[in-house]
Write a protein that holds these residues in place. Structure first.
Motif: not given
Length: 825
Positions: A47, A482-483, A509, A550, A552-553, A555
């Motif tokens: 992300g 992101n996961t 994050v 998960t 946040s964008a 990372n």
């Protein structure tokens, strides 16, 4: 105990109205808290805008087999062992000589390399300081090799040519060397050449102008065999023995570069200095670049002459594009390979790229951190270049931001030095005998055309060349994730306690973990900022095959692990988290446990692509790296209650981070009993008065440690005994029992709790008649008790607790309070 009298029929009967001791059990299945298994995973990031990769380090070698020729390089050695072991009493006993300084009493720390130096000039000049003893012994350079790739016995001979000079004809300087094998940080493994010092009659005196000097008589020195291990280094202490008493004399070495030749005995200056072992010490290996860890991407550039030569790469290395051939004489080829390091690389010291049909071959491996390992190379291309000074890569177009451009240049002419492309940082510049190579890197902040990257050889050093350029993707975008998905540890059973630790960067994050309970999150905003989050989960009857975290964008990478434990109480006893300062040491706080046989679990996160050494005495279960985050998890069973002490793990790469420690206690197994009609979830109740010979129906409930709720997670086997507790003449022992209490009956079979019982199980038994020494139709009721007992062969549970089980229509206890009678072994 309070007594009750009841009217009975004509037959002698006894009414059972006893208090029942509540005792801790140890279950058959969960006799002791134990580590079951673990799993781990990592992602490079996802992300947002990618974070550009960075060069970690590089290593180079001349490929092929045969005698190992080391060159004296002006680069500083990787390590500087503090102890000098040769006879150097007259000067040169302190480090380190400064380039361009006047002659002085400091020696120079140098590097033994298998590639030629790229600079000429005076290496070092050291003045003799003492004149009280003749001859004098002056150290000029201490030279340290790369680590040896494999265990081997070093023997054979040592030859050398050093371009040397004495400052005065009356100095009478001759070669002196002391050579040994060293194990870091400063352990002598064995001496290969013990204070080789030439005599003044050897006709090998140093000249007053720089000329090459080898061993006296041109005969290589014979070495004493030494058994070395992988990772050991060769150290050569080199200088001069002087047969004069002049204190103003200096000895010096002169470095050089050459289009083709190395220094020769009696030859002039301007040629590379060398020392050669008759043995092949490296087997054509390129050493693994220093600090490389799992998740790093390695790029190998292999240059060969002629262009008909072939290369066989090591297992796990794949070509990047096609080989680049230049058919202009002298012909050459350039090969580019890639590999993403994994756990198997931790035990690897080097990689063998085997040339066939080559008259010259040189290989370089560059290691990069922070690369999107799922799709590391964005674009790449190479080309042959005509004979000349300038050699340009193709122009390629990147598709994502913050790529790292990696350029490789080679020319099929030996001894050439390079000027790096404008704006690029030069990683290496290697003027080997038949081919000269250069490599450079630069970050391209925005997607688009790179332009040609042109490197130039010296103005009188032309030759045909080969070039290549590639763009490495950074983590956090362009294909990143992101996961983080971690598989369920193997063998997990219902009621196992799972502890998960997640390290991720940066510290801002957000983390979503469905179904897991957050124990503690520790954020470190310093350095390469990162967070360490620890979670817990009690396994249900049907757990999924994997779990997702998960982020946040944006990372920059994450690593996670899960450890599963059997026989553990899901309520943590204690935990603590702490930030760690920049460095390689990651120390937790200490915690203090109140119970024996607790499981100490530590998690260590750092903002670097690193591997770990676990804390002393702990078992490592997770060692994972994802992008800019590295995680380690460990456990140890602490047998006694008390302080755990700090637990320090050691990373291979410096960074800031976080450390966490927690204590899991075992299932304590406190129980209570009451009528089966008592409401679900109850922790206490009553058992009504019973007449001997009738049936007793009771529910047995396992309690949590605080005795505030049913321990639904308890599984195991317990035994129930009925005691005659009427005789209280004996003192209570440490377990709250009296030796005068005797067993009336043992219930059979043992009571076994399964996971599906959710901590409460029904049982029934018939009350036995206790014959009393009386003829009265009425009997004073004897006190009877129930005692829970561990099944045969099971260990006793420490820190046991108990409560009172009343057998009456109202609460009923013996004098002195609730019984604490514990199970017998």
């Amino acid at each position: 105990m309070e007594q009750h009298e009841e009217a009975m029929n004509a037959k002698k009967t006894v009414v059972l109205t006893a208090a029942l001791a509540v005792l801790t059990l140890v279950s058959t299945a969960h006799a002791q808290i134990a580590f079951r298994s673990s799993s781990s995973a990592f992602i490079s990031g996802g992300g947002g805008t990618p974070v550009a990769p960075t060069l970690r380090s590089w290593a180079a070698a001349s490929l092929g087999t045969g005698p190992t020729r080391f060159y004296l390089h002006q680069n500083t050695a990787d390590v500087n062992p503090p102890t000098l072991r040769g006879n150097w009493r007259d000067g040169g006993t302190t480090c380190c000589w400064a380039s361009g300084a006047a002659p002085q009493t400091k020696y120079r720390l140098g590097k033994l390399t298998r590639y030629k130096p790229d600079q000429a000039g005076q290496l070092v000049a050291v003045t003799r300081g003492l004149i009280d003893v003749n001859p004098g012994h002056v150290l000029i350079q201490k030279l340290v090799s790369d680590p040896l790739p494999v265990a081997q016995t070093i023997s054979g001979t040592l030859d050398w040519v050093i371009t040397a000079q004495e400052s005065s004809a009356s100095q009478n300087a001759f070669n002196q060397l002391h050579v040994y094998v060293l194990r870091e940080p400063d352990t002598l493994v064995g001496t290969l050449l013990n204070n080789y010092a030439e005599l003044s009659t050897s006709t090998n005196e140093w000249p007053t102008s720089p000329l090459g000097r080898g061993p006296a008589g041109g005969t290589p020195a014979t070495l004493t065999a030494v058994a070395a291990q992988a990772g050991d280094r060769i150290v050569i202490e080199a200088g001069w023995v002087g047969y004069s008493t002049r204190a103003d004399n200096a000895g010096m070495y002169h470095a050089g570069v050459s289009p083709i030749s190395d220094a020769t005995p009696g030859g002039g200056s301007g040629y590379p200095l060398w020392l050669q072992f008759s043995q092949d010490l490296f087997g054509g290996r390129i050493l693994k670049p220093t600090g490389t860890v799992a998740g790093d991407v390695m790029i190998a550039s292999i240059s060969v002459t002629p262009n008909t030569a072939t290369i066989t790469p090591p297992l796990g290395w794949t070509p990047v594009g096609s080989r680049i051939d230049n058919t202009t004489a002298p012909t050459s080829s350039l090969f580019i390979y890639q590999r993403t390091a994994d756990a198997s690389d931790s035990s690897v010291t080097g990689y063998v790229f085997s040339p066939s049909g080559a008259t010259g071959a040189v290989g370089i491996i560059r290691s990069f951190s922070g690369v999107d390992t799922a799709n590391p190379i964005d674009v790449q291309n190479g080309q042959a270049t005509p004979t000349g000074y300038d050699h340009a890569t193709p122009d390629v177009t990147t598709t994502v931001a913050n790529t790292l451009l990696v350029a490789s240049h080679a020319v099929s002419s030996g001894g050439r030095t390079w000027t790096a492309p404008t704006g690029m940082a030069e990683n290496y510049d290697l003027p080997m005998s038949t081919v000269s190579t250069e490599g450079s890197t630069v970050v391209q902040a925005t997607a688009g055309a790179t332009g040609a990257k042109t490197a130039s050889v010296c103005s009188v050093c032309t030759g045909p060349g080969t070039t290549h350029i590639l763009a490495l993707r950074g983590v956090g975008g362009g294909g990143g994730s992101n996961t983080l998905t971690i598989n369920k540890p193997a063998g997990v059973a219902q009621n196992d306690v799972m502890i998960a630790s997640i390290t991720v960067g940066p510290s801002t994050v957000t983390i979503t973990a469905a179904g897991w309970t957050l124990v503690r999150r520790t954020d470190n905003a310093n350095g390469t900022s990162n967070s360490l989050a620890v979670y817990s989960l009690v396994a249900g009857a049907a757990e999924p095959a994997s779990y997702n975290w998960t982020f946040s964008a944006g990372n920059t990478g994450a690593a996670g692990g899960i450890m599963a434990f059997s026989g553990a109480d899901p309520v943590l006893e204690t935990d603590s988290g702490v930030n760690t300062a920049s460095g390689t040491a990651s120390a937790t706080n200490g915690v203090t446990t109140a119970l024996a046989n607790t499981m100490i679990i530590t998690s260590h996160g750092i903002g670097s692509a690193s591997t770990w050494t676990p804390p002393t005495g702990m078992a490592e279960t997770v060692d994972a790296t994802g992008g800019s985050a590295a995680l380690e998890m460990n456990y140890v069973l602490q047998s006694a209650a008390g302080a755990s002490g700090t637990k320090t793990a050691t990373a291979t790469v410096v960074g800031t981070g976080n450390a966490h420690i927690l204590a899991l206690r075992r299932v304590l197994g406190a129980f209570n009993a009451f009528e089966t009609s008592t409401a679900a979830g109850a922790t206490s109740g009553f058992i009504k008065t019973k007449v001997a010979g009738t049936t007793v129906n009771v529910a047995i409930a396992s309690l949590n440690a605080a005795k505030t709720a049913v321990a639904t997670y308890y599984v195991g086997t317990m035994r129930i005994e009925v005691l005659d507790a009427s005789n209280n003449s004996a003192a209570l022992d440490v377990n709250g029992c009296r030796s005068t209490w005797t067993v009336i009956q043992t219930l059979s079979p043992d009571l076994t709790f399964a996971a599906s019982d959710s901590g409460r199980k029904n049982t029934s038994f018939s009350v036995l008649l206790l014959a009393l020494a009386t003829t009265s139709p009425f009997a004073r009721i004897s006190s009877r008790m129930l005692r829970s007992r561990i099944t045969t062969g099971r260990p006793r549970a420490p820190g046991a607790r108990s409560t009172t089980w009343p057998w009456a229509s109202a609460p009923f206890t013996r004098p002195g309070g609730p019984s604490r009678c514990r199970p017998r072994p």
